[in-house]
Each structure stands twice: as C-alpha cells, then as structure tokens.
Design a protein around this motif. Structure first.
Motif, PDB file in Angstrom:
ATOM      1  N   ARG A  26       0.836  -1.202   0.000  1.00  0.00           N
ATOM      2  CA  ARG A  26       0.000   0.000   0.000  1.00  0.00           C
ATOM      3  C   ARG A  26       0.867   1.247   0.000  1.00  0.00           C
ATOM      4  O   ARG A  26       0.593   2.213  -0.726  1.00  0.00           O
ATOM      5  N   SER A  30       0.877   4.175  -3.216  1.00  0.00           N
ATOM      6  CA  SER A  30       0.411   5.558  -3.116  1.00  0.00           C
ATOM      7  C   SER A  30       0.869   6.148  -1.792  1.00  0.00           C
ATOM      8  O   SER A  30       1.150   5.416  -0.839  1.00  0.00           O
ATOM      9  N   ASP A 100     -10.239   0.723   4.278  1.00  0.00           N
ATOM     10  CA  ASP A 100      -9.112   0.785   3.359  1.00  0.00           C
ATOM     11  C   ASP A 100      -8.260  -0.479   3.438  1.00  0.00           C
ATOM     12  O   ASP A 100      -7.405  -0.711   2.590  1.00  0.00           O
ATOM     13  N   GLY A 130      -9.501   0.668  -4.242  1.00  0.00           N
ATOM     14  CA  GLY A 130      -8.082   0.724  -3.909  1.00  0.00           C
ATOM     15  C   GLY A 130      -7.727   0.128  -2.563  1.00  0.00           C
ATOM     16  O   GLY A 130      -6.559   0.165  -2.155  1.00  0.00           O
ATOM     17  N   ARG A 194      -5.966  -6.493  -3.816  1.00  0.00           N
ATOM     18  CA  ARG A 194      -6.414  -5.104  -3.792  1.00  0.00           C
ATOM     19  C   ARG A 194      -7.642  -4.934  -4.672  1.00  0.00           C
ATOM     20  O   ARG A 194      -7.754  -5.567  -5.727  1.00  0.00           O
ATOM     21  N   THR A 197      -9.011   0.547  -8.264  1.00  0.00           N
ATOM     22  CA  THR A 197      -9.089   1.943  -7.858  1.00  0.00           C
ATOM     23  C   THR A 197     -10.282   2.602  -8.524  1.00  0.00           C
ATOM     24  O   THR A 197     -10.850   2.091  -9.488  1.00  0.00           O
ATOM     25  N   THR A 198     -10.663   3.775  -8.016  1.00  0.00           N
ATOM     26  CA  THR A 198     -11.787   4.512  -8.598  1.00  0.00           C
ATOM     27  C   THR A 198     -11.541   4.804 -10.072  1.00  0.00           C
ATOM     28  O   THR A 198     -12.437   4.675 -10.906  1.00  0.00           O
TER      29      THR A 198
END
Length: 232
Positions: A26, A30, A100, A130, A194, A197-198
C-alpha cells in the motif's frame, strides 16, 4: 479449542507477514495516509496494536470474552481513541464499515460454512476502491479439513472468491508443520489482494491479471503459527 491457551501461546509474537506485506505494498502504491482498517478475529490484538501504532483507525472484531482487554492493554490514549472493538461471532457480524484494509489472519476458516458466503460478501462490500485484503484460507488437505464447524477451499475456489480483485500474492502452503499446540499438517492459502481503484472502475480499464507470487516468504518453524517471514 481453548482460545485463552492459544492466545497465551502467541504472546509476544510479531505481526504476521501477510499484513506487513500488504502495508508495504500500500505504501509503495500511493502516499495515502493511514485510513480505516478491519481486523477480523483480532484475538490477542497483535495486528490491531500494530495498525494503531501506525496511525490507523481500527475496527477489531472477536468473539472471545477476554479479547477486548487483551487488545486495549498498554495502548496510549490516542490509540484507544482510534480503536472500535466489536465483540461478535462471525455468524452474528453486523454490517462492516467501509475500510481501506481488511485483515483476517487465520480466522476466516472458523466461520460456519453455511454463513461464510455472507461473511465474504460483507468483506467484499466493505472494501473501498483501492483497498487491500490480507489473510488466509484453509485448504482441503489441512489436518482439520472435514470439521463441520469450519470452512475449507481448494485453490480454484480461493481464486473464485478473489475474482475482481488484483491478486498481488497467492501463496499455497501444503506441508507438515507446527502449531501452538504441536505438530499438524497445514494447507493454507496466504492472500494479499487489492480492489480496483476509482480511476480503473470509472474508465472501464481491465484489471491487471492476478500475479501468483513465488515464495517470497520462508517458514519459521520455531515460531508456532507465525508461518511466514519476509526474506527481503
């Protein structure tokens, strides 16, 4: 199983490597700050306390009557304020909060197999875009396979459960080994995955294919149930 005896046997162990791996991945993916994590079957609280110390807000779930005291013992005031403890069996879980990170270390197999599909659906629904999942499933060669109160999955079934996730690590371990109570045969799937992601969801971009990671971790037989340790 006597969970108090088990927790006592686990006292002082480090956080499990599958969680540490997810946290490292993770961080590499990012610069996002610590968010909200779920620890399912938190037990003695080793992983919950590690997450709290790193700045996460943690929803910790366990059915054992003594678990909350074990988890909260020694926490600083700031960590206490970011811990939400839920005493609950998997079979009675409320709707999980958005998260998350969901960590389920060696705990999901102890859910009643009739309820497991709902539990897994709830985990998938809780994972935000994400978000990461880290945990274990037990396979059909495990010594406890066949117990009516536990669930087991072969590799194909595990892959089906993970469909739609980017699987960064799926390591199968089928071997004699040690537990907190002595020798046993393990059949485990260690998973790190994972959610899209958006951006990937909105664009319709195909997910990267699942990466079946080679043995990045090695066994530590002298440390019962701490089965994996990073080699790098």
């Amino acid at each position: 199983m006597d969970w108090t005896e088990y927790f006592n046997a686990q006292a002082g162990r480090p956080p499990r490597a599958v969680l540490l791996r997810a946290l490292d991945l993770r961080a590499d993916a990012s610069p996002a700050p610590p968010g909200t994590a779920i620890d399912l079957g938190c037990g003695a609280g080793t992983e919950t306390r590690h997450l709290l110390a790193a700045g996460w807000t943690v929803h910790a779930f366990d059915a054992d009557p003594g678990s909350e005291v074990r988890v909260r013992t020694g926490l600083r005031a700031a960590e206490q304020s970011r811990l939400v403890f839920h005493r609950s069996r998997f079979e009675d879980l409320p709707e999980l909060p958005a998260a998350d990170l969901v960590y389920a270390g060696f705990s999901l197999p102890f859910c009643d197999p009739a309820v497991f599909p709902d539990l897994w659906a709830g985990i998938r629904a809780a994972l935000t875009p994400g978000a990461w999942f880290a945990g274990e499933f037990f396979g059909p060669h495990d010594e406890w396979a066949g117990r009516a109160d536990m669930n087991f999955h072969d590799r194909g079934q595990v892959e089906a459960l993970l469909a739609g996730l980017h699987v960064v690590g799926l390591v199968e371990d089928d071997r004699p080994g040690q537990s907190a109570f002595g020798p046993r045969h393990w059949h485990l799937f260690h998973v790190t995955a994972r959610t899209p992601t958006t951006c990937a969801v909105r664009s319709g971009r195909a997910l990267a294919p699942a990466e079946v990671v080679p043995r990045l971790w090695v066994t530590v037989p002298s440390d019962p149930l701490v089965l994996w340790k990073p080699t790098r």
